[in-house]
Design an enzyme around this catalytic site. Structure first.
Site, PDB file in Angstrom:
ATOM      1  CG  HIS A 267      65.128 -82.217 -24.620  1.00  0.00           C
ATOM      2  ND1 HIS A 267      64.286 -83.241 -24.950  1.00  0.00           N
ATOM      3  CD2 HIS A 267      64.583 -81.099 -25.171  1.00  0.00           C
ATOM      4  CE1 HIS A 267      63.283 -82.768 -25.662  1.00  0.00           C
ATOM      5  NE2 HIS A 267      63.441 -81.479 -25.814  1.00  0.00           N
ATOM      6  CG  HIS A 306      59.183 -91.159 -21.231  1.00  0.00           C
ATOM      7  ND1 HIS A 306      58.174 -90.242 -21.151  1.00  0.00           N
ATOM      8  CD2 HIS A 306      59.970 -90.776 -22.257  1.00  0.00           C
ATOM      9  CE1 HIS A 306      58.334 -89.342 -22.103  1.00  0.00           C
ATOM     10  NE2 HIS A 306      59.417 -89.636 -22.785  1.00  0.00           N
ATOM     11  CG  ASP A 362      66.733 -91.188 -26.295  1.00  0.00           C
ATOM     12  OD1 ASP A 362      66.766 -90.923 -27.510  1.00  0.00           O
ATOM     13  OD2 ASP A 362      66.421 -90.364 -25.426  1.00  0.00           O
TER      14      ASP A 362
HETATM   15  N1  CMC Z   1      67.368 -96.711 -14.263  1.00  0.00           N
HETATM   16  C1  CMC Z   1      67.188 -97.104 -12.970  1.00  0.00           C
HETATM   17  N2  CMC Z   1      66.236 -96.611 -12.170  1.00  0.00           N
HETATM   18  C2  CMC Z   1      65.419 -95.688 -12.692  1.00  0.00           C
HETATM   19  C3  CMC Z   1      65.532 -95.257 -14.028  1.00  0.00           C
HETATM   20  C4  CMC Z   1      66.550 -95.805 -14.811  1.00  0.00           C
HETATM   21  N3  CMC Z   1      66.696 -95.444 -16.083  1.00  0.00           N
HETATM   22  N4  CMC Z   1      64.585 -94.342 -14.288  1.00  0.00           N
HETATM   23  C5  CMC Z   1      63.892 -94.192 -13.141  1.00  0.00           C
HETATM   24  N5  CMC Z   1      64.398 -95.017 -12.186  1.00  0.00           N
HETATM   25  C6  CMC Z   1      63.894 -95.199 -10.821  1.00  0.00           C
HETATM   26  C7  CMC Z   1      64.226 -94.005  -9.946  1.00  0.00           C
HETATM   27  O1  CMC Z   1      65.470 -94.191  -9.310  1.00  0.00           O
HETATM   28  C8  CMC Z   1      63.063 -93.995  -9.006  1.00  0.00           C
HETATM   29  O2  CMC Z   1      63.278 -95.034  -8.085  1.00  0.00           O
HETATM   30  P1  CMC Z   1      62.830 -94.855  -6.522  1.00  0.00           P
HETATM   31  O3  CMC Z   1      61.333 -94.743  -6.573  1.00  0.00           O
HETATM   32  O4  CMC Z   1      63.330 -96.072  -5.842  1.00  0.00           O
HETATM   33  O5  CMC Z   1      63.492 -93.584  -6.074  1.00  0.00           O
HETATM   34  C9  CMC Z   1      61.878 -94.436  -9.875  1.00  0.00           C
HETATM   35  O6  CMC Z   1      62.461 -95.229 -10.900  1.00  0.00           O
HETATM   36  C10 CMC Z   1      61.099 -93.265 -10.474  1.00  0.00           C
HETATM   37  O7  CMC Z   1      61.984 -92.472 -11.241  1.00  0.00           O
HETATM   38  P2  CMC Z   1      61.923 -90.884 -11.398  1.00  0.00           P
HETATM   39  O8  CMC Z   1      63.325 -90.371 -11.456  1.00  0.00           O
HETATM   40  O9  CMC Z   1      61.006 -90.318 -10.361  1.00  0.00           O
HETATM   41  O10 CMC Z   1      61.221 -90.747 -12.780  1.00  0.00           O
HETATM   42  P3  CMC Z   1      61.159 -89.412 -13.659  1.00  0.00           P
HETATM   43  O11 CMC Z   1      59.859 -89.447 -14.352  1.00  0.00           O
HETATM   44  O12 CMC Z   1      61.483 -88.196 -12.858  1.00  0.00           O
HETATM   45  O13 CMC Z   1      62.375 -89.619 -14.673  1.00  0.00           O
HETATM   46  C11 CMC Z   1      63.606 -90.127 -16.605  1.00  0.00           C
HETATM   47  C12 CMC Z   1      62.203 -89.990 -15.983  1.00  0.00           C
HETATM   48  C13 CMC Z   1      63.453 -90.406 -18.111  1.00  0.00           C
HETATM   49  C14 CMC Z   1      64.417 -88.824 -16.439  1.00  0.00           C
HETATM   50  C15 CMC Z   1      64.334 -91.302 -15.916  1.00  0.00           C
HETATM   51  O14 CMC Z   1      63.602 -92.493 -16.090  1.00  0.00           O
HETATM   52  C16 CMC Z   1      65.758 -91.479 -16.426  1.00  0.00           C
HETATM   53  O15 CMC Z   1      66.670 -90.797 -15.968  1.00  0.00           O
HETATM   54  N6  CMC Z   1      65.976 -92.392 -17.434  1.00  0.00           N
HETATM   55  C17 CMC Z   1      67.303 -92.582 -17.998  1.00  0.00           C
HETATM   56  C18 CMC Z   1      67.608 -91.471 -19.003  1.00  0.00           C
HETATM   57  C19 CMC Z   1      66.837 -91.605 -20.298  1.00  0.00           C
HETATM   58  O16 CMC Z   1      66.751 -92.675 -20.869  1.00  0.00           O
HETATM   59  N7  CMC Z   1      66.306 -90.482 -20.789  1.00  0.00           N
HETATM   60  C20 CMC Z   1      65.565 -90.423 -22.039  1.00  0.00           C
HETATM   61  C21 CMC Z   1      64.121 -90.179 -21.804  1.00  0.00           C
HETATM   62  S1  CMC Z   1      63.139 -90.325 -23.296  1.00  0.00           S
HETATM   63  C22 CMC Z   1      63.522 -88.902 -24.199  1.00  0.00           C
HETATM   64  C23 CMC Z   1      62.347 -88.203 -24.797  1.00  0.00           C
HETATM   65  O17 CMC Z   1      61.194 -88.606 -24.651  1.00  0.00           O
HETATM   66  O18 CMC Z   1      62.594 -87.167 -25.450  1.00  0.00           O
END
Ligand code: CMC
Length: 429
Positions: A267, A306, A362
Site C-alpha cells: 500500500h 495501477h 509513487d
Molecule cells: N512492471 C512490470 N510489469 C507489470 C507491472 C510493473 N510494475 N505492473 C503490472 N505488470 C504486468 C503484470 O505482470 C501483468 O502482465 P501479464 O498480463 O503478462 O501477466 C499485467 O501487467 C497486469 O498486471 P496485474 O498484476 O494484473 O495488475 P494489478 O492491477 O493486479 O496490479 C499493481 C497493480 C500496482 C499492484 C502493479 O501494477 C504493480 O505491482 N506495480 C508496481 C508496484 C507499484 O508501483 N505500486 C504502487 C501502486 S500506486 C499506489 C496507490 O495508488 O496508493
C-alpha cells in the site's frame, strides 16, 4: 430494457429476477438463491473485494480508464494548483468548499489543536531508539483515544467534528516527533504562527534557531503532495478504517487501523521500492538491460501500473511537475535523470503499452521526499498525514449511513468437521 438480471439456477431449474441499481446487484438478493430448503443461499467469493462495492460514498470519484480523480466533484489538478491542503481537508470533511468565514474558523481550529498532551510525548519517548516511525504513529494515534474518552460518542455530530479537527491537527505533531525520535533530537512543539505545512516542516527540522522558516517553494510542494494523497476512495487503509469503524469504536482507534494498513509494502511502501530500483539501475546505460529484465519477468518496474488507473495516474503528472519546483531549491536528485529516461523508454515500449502500464503516484514521490532529506521510513508517515482527512471523511460518512452494518464477511470453510476430541493425557500416551 429492464434493470434486472435473470438468473437461472441449473441446480434446481428455478429462475430469479435480481434488480440492478447503480450498476450493482445486492449480494443479499443472491442469498435468496438456494439449492434446497437447508441451503444457506448463494454468496459471492471475492478475495480482496476486487469487484464488490462496500458502501455508497460521495467523497471521491475515480475513473481509471480516463485518468480522472475528483474530491467532492473537483478535479485533483485544479485543487493541487489552486487550493491548499487545509481547504481540501475542509472540502473532504464537509462536502463543500468553505466561505471565507468558515475557512478562517477551520484554520484557526486546526492550528489551535496541534499540541498534544505532555503524556503523549512521554509515551512516544518510551519507544526504542530505532522504532519505525509508522509503528510510533499507529500507536500514538490509537493512544489518543485514551486522552479523549468522549470520542466514543460517535452519534453526536459536534463530538465527531472536534475529534476530526483534533486528528487532522495532531497527525503532523505525532509524525514529526516520530521522525525526531529516530534521530535522537528533541521534539519540537508546534508553532501556531505558521501554516499547517510550514509548521510540520518546523517540527521536523528546527534546531536552535528561534524560528524555523522553510523555503515557500518547499512548503507549497509538500502541501501539494498532501493534497494528492488526501483521499483515494475505497483503498486498503480506508477500507480498514471503515471496517474497524463499523464496530462503532472511537475514530482514533479506527484511524490507527488505517495507519496499520498503510504501513504495508503493497500500500504505502512502493515509492521506497522505486528509489531502491533506481539506485540499482545506477546509470542511464543500464536502463535497456533493466527493461529487458522486466519484459522477461525477472524484474518489476516499480512505480508503474495501477489497479484502477489504466491510462495515466493524474497524481503522477502533478508530482512530476512538483519535482522541478523542489529540485530548484534542493538541487537535482541524480536519480531523476534515470527516472525520466526510464519513463520515456517504457512508455514507448510495446510491453508497457499493451498492458496499459503508466507511472503511478509513487514513481516520482520518493525522489521528492528524498530531496527533503526524509529517510524512506518517513515516506509512509507523510502519506498518512495527507490521508487523514480522507479517512475521517469516509469514517464520518460511514457512521451516518443507515445502510451500513458491522463489517463481517462470509467465508468458505475448508477445514475438518465433527472430529472427536481426546484430552492430551490420552493422545500423548
Ligand atoms: N512492471 C512490470 N510489469 C507489470 C507491472 C510493473 N510494475 N505492473 C503490472 N505488470 C504486468 C503484470 O505482470 C501483468 O502482465 P501479464 O498480463 O503478462 O501477466 C499485467 O501487467 C497486469 O498486471 P496485474 O498484476 O494484473 O495488475 P494489478 O492491477 O493486479 O496490479 C499493481 C497493480 C500496482 C499492484 C502493479 O501494477 C504493480 O505491482 N506495480 C508496481 C508496484 C507499484 O508501483 N505500486 C504502487 C501502486 S500506486 C499506489 C496507490 O495508488 O496508493
Amino acid at each position: 430494457m429492464t434493470d434486472s438480471l435473470t438468473v437461472r439456477d441449473n441446480r434446481t431449474g428455478q429462475e430469479y429476477e435480481v434488480p440492478i441499481a447503480d450498476g450493482t446487484i445486492k449480494a443479499a438478493d443472491l442469498g435468496k438463491i438456494k439449492a434446497g430448503e437447508d441451503n444457506p443461499g448463494l454468496a459471492v467469493y471475492d478475495p480482496g473485494f476486487v469487484n464488490t462495492a462496500s458502501c455508497r460514498s460521495s467523497v471521491t470519484y475515480i475513473d481509471g480508464e480516463k485518468g480522472i480523480l475528483e474530491y467532492r466533484g473537483y478535479p485533483i489538478e485544479q485543487l493541487a494548483e489552486k487550493s491548499s491542503f487545509l481547504e481540501v481537508a475542509y472540502l473532504l470533511v464537509h462536502g463543500a468548499l468553505p466561505t471565507k468565514v468558515e475557512y478562517e474558523a477551520w484554520v484557526h481550529e486546526i492550528t489551535y489543536h496541534t499540541f498534544v498532551h505532555e503524556n503523549v510525548k512521554s509515551f512516544m519517548q518510551g519507544f526504542r531508539y530505532d522504532a519505525h516511525p509508522m509503528g510510533m504513529l499507529m500507536a500514538s494515534v490509537g493512544a489518543l483515544s485514551t486522552f479523549y474518552p468522549d470520542a466514543r460518542n460517535i452519534s453526536d455530530a459536534e463530538n465527531r467534528h472536534i475529534q476530526i479537527v483534533r486528528m487532522i491537527a495532531k497527525m503532523p505533531t505525532l509524525g514529526a516527533w516520530a521522525f525526531r525520535h529516530a534521530q535522537g533530537k528533541p521534539y519540537v512543539y508546534p508553532d501556531n504562527d505558521l501554516s499547517y505545512t510550514a509548521n510540520f516542516l518546523s517540527m521536523l527540522f528546527k534546531m536552535s534557531e528561534s524560528k524555523f522558516e522553510a523555503d515557500e517553494r518547499l512548503v507549497k510542494a509538500l502541501d501539494v503532495l498532501f493534497i494528492l494523497h488526501a483521499d483515494h476512495e475505497q483503498n486498503c487503509s480506508t477500507n480498514a478504517v471503515r471496517s474497524v469503524g463499523s464496530s462503532q469504536v472511537d475514530p482514533y482507534s479506527a484511524v490507527a487501523a488505517g495507519v496499520g494498513a498503510l504501513y504495508g509494502p503493497l500500500h504505502g511502501g512502493a515509492n521506497e521500492a522505486v528509489l531502491r530500483m533506481l539506485r540499482r539501475i545506477g546509470s542511464k546505460e543500464n536502463i535497456p538491460a533493466f527493461i529487458e529484465g522486466v519484459k522477461n519477468g525477472n524484474e518489476k518496474l516499480m512505480g508503474f501500473g495501477h489497479r484502477v488507473y489504466k491510462n495515466f495516474d493524474p497524481r503522477a503528472t502533478i508530482i512530476k511537475k512538483a519535482c522541478d519546483d523542489v529540485f530548484e531549491v534542493t538541487g537535482v536528485n541524480p536519480l531523476l535523470s534515470i527516472a525520466k529516461e526510464l519513463e520515456k523508454i517504457a512508455l514507448e515500449d510495446e510491453y508497457f503499452i499493451k498492458r496499459k502500464l503508466y507511472p503511478n503516484v509513487d514513481f516520482y514521490s520518493g525522489l521528492i521526499y528524498e530531496a527533503f532529506q526524509f529517510p524512506p521510513e518517513m515516506f509512509t508517515v507523510l502519506f498518512a498525514i495527507g490521508r487523514t482527512p480522507g479517512w475521517l471523511s469516509q469514517w464520518s460518512e460511514l457512521v451516518q449511513d443507515k445502510e451500513q452494518k458491522i463489517a463481517r464477511p462470509k467465508q468458505i470453510y475448508t477445514g475438518d468437521r465433527g472430529l472427536t476430541f481426546a484430552p492430551a493425557s490420552e493422545r500423548w500416551k
